[in-house]
Design an enzyme around this catalytic site. Structure first.
Site, mmCIF file in Angstrom:
data_model
loop_
_atom_site.group_PDB
_atom_site.id
_atom_site.type_symbol
_atom_site.label_atom_id
_atom_site.label_comp_id
_atom_site.label_asym_id
_atom_site.label_seq_id
_atom_site.Cartn_x
_atom_site.Cartn_y
_atom_site.Cartn_z
ATOM 1 N N ALA A 28 0.814 -1.223 0.000
ATOM 2 C CA ALA A 28 0.000 0.000 0.000
ATOM 3 C C ALA A 28 0.850 1.277 0.000
ATOM 4 O O ALA A 28 0.433 2.306 -0.526
ATOM 5 C CB ALA A 28 -0.928 -0.017 1.213
ATOM 6 N N GLN A 105 0.555 -6.471 -3.611
ATOM 7 C CA GLN A 105 -0.529 -6.710 -2.645
ATOM 8 C C GLN A 105 -1.645 -5.704 -2.884
ATOM 9 O O GLN A 105 -2.690 -5.785 -2.247
ATOM 10 C CB GLN A 105 -0.016 -6.493 -1.221
ATOM 11 N N HIS A 123 -3.622 -10.101 -4.030
ATOM 12 C CA HIS A 123 -4.843 -9.839 -3.257
ATOM 13 C C HIS A 123 -6.006 -9.397 -4.147
ATOM 14 O O HIS A 123 -6.967 -8.803 -3.655
ATOM 15 C CB HIS A 123 -4.568 -8.787 -2.170
#
Ligand code: NAD
Length: 257
Positions: A28, A105, A123
């Site tokens: 992130a 991710q 993900h």
């Protein structure tokens, strides 16, 4: 730039120049410079909400309503985001033949929009929404409009099935083919860069350990310390956009000599 950071940038540039099968692993933190808050930052959506477990999403209408409330709050930053210098640098490194792939991710599709071609989304993606029964796809904006118009749970308007974003929720299996390909890349690479991940969400955070165990150099670029800093060959605590831009500049200078 201080002398130690300058030396780290040069080291990373030299390692990248040498490799044709590097792997970038992003979290992130690479997208905060695009305006998408990371998972754990204060004030971010996750500091206000516990994530919804997959099994609860399937079986409990109250948890489903909570899921859609979280999405309603978080998706506007995704919809307005543009790729930043960090995403663009990785696309360029792939173009130049130094990176084999980006394993991410992230669920925001900013790597693809920056031009990265081989992106493995371990993900899944929040930018696609589908019916779990009939697989009908729904545009993100249309779902957001329905949530903002007051719908609290989204059902498929064709079959009445449960609708969900194509992310991997907590308690849900990672996509098997993507995961196997990611592990294989990690076993084969000689340079593994973890960028903007706190490296605490498993099994994804096991990938840097796999790469290192199989002989790759491990580089971590992250604002804060991570549990794997001691394992790494190089740790840069700084902004990803600034770091990768500086690395590309050094690589370019070496080319023009
Ligand atoms: P995390 O939030 O746990 O960690 C992010 C790390 O990035 C932090 O350690 C922080 O210090 C660092 N960071 C933030 N901005 C940075 C910057 N500009 N430069 C350098 N470092 C920076 O994130 P995670 O490890 O990816 O785990 C969170 C999970 O939440 C992921 O699995 C992901 O699926 C999901 N998530 C995705 C997004 C997205 O797609 N953009 C956003 C939030 C959460």
């Amino acid at each position: 730039m201080n002398a130690i950071l300058d030396e780290h940038i040069r080291t990373l540039a030299a390692w990248l120049k040498e490799t044709t099968r590097g792997v970038a692993f992003s979290g992130a933190g690479i997208s905060t410079e695009s305006g998408i808050p990371d998972f754990r930052s204060p004030g971010g959506v996750w500091s206000r909400h516990q994530p919804v477990m997959y099994q609860d999403f399937l079986t409990d209408p109250a948890e489903r309503r909570r899921y859609w409330q979280i999405r309603k709050e978080s998706i506007p930053s995704f919809l307005s985001a543009e790729p930043n210098a960090g995403h663009l640098a990785l696309a360029k490194l792939e173009d130049q033949g130094h990176l084999a792939a980006v394993v991410t991710q992230n669920i925001d599709e900013l790597h693809q929009r920056a031009g990265s071609r081989r992106v493995l989304e371990v993900h899944g993606t929040a930018m696609k929404v589908h019916c779990l029964e009939c697989d009908k796809r729904f545009p993100c904006e249309a779902i957001q409009d329905r949530l903002e118009a007051g719908e609290e749970d989204i059902c498929c308007d064709d079959c009445g099935g449960i609708v969900k974003s194509m992310t991997v929720s907590f308690g849900q299996q990672l996509p098997a083919a993507v995961w196997m390909e990611s592990e294989q890349l990690c076993r084969q690479c000689d340079l593994f860069m973890a960028l903007g991940s706190s490296l605490v969400v498993y099994p994804a955070a096991g990938l840097p350990e796999t790469a290192k165990r199989r002989g790759a150099k491990l580089v971590i670029v992250n604002r804060d310390s991570t549990p794997l800093d001691d394992l790494a060959d190089l740790v840069i605590h700084g902004s990803i956009g600034e770091t990768l831009s500086a690395v590309l500049k050094v690589m370019g200078q070496a080319d023009s000599r």
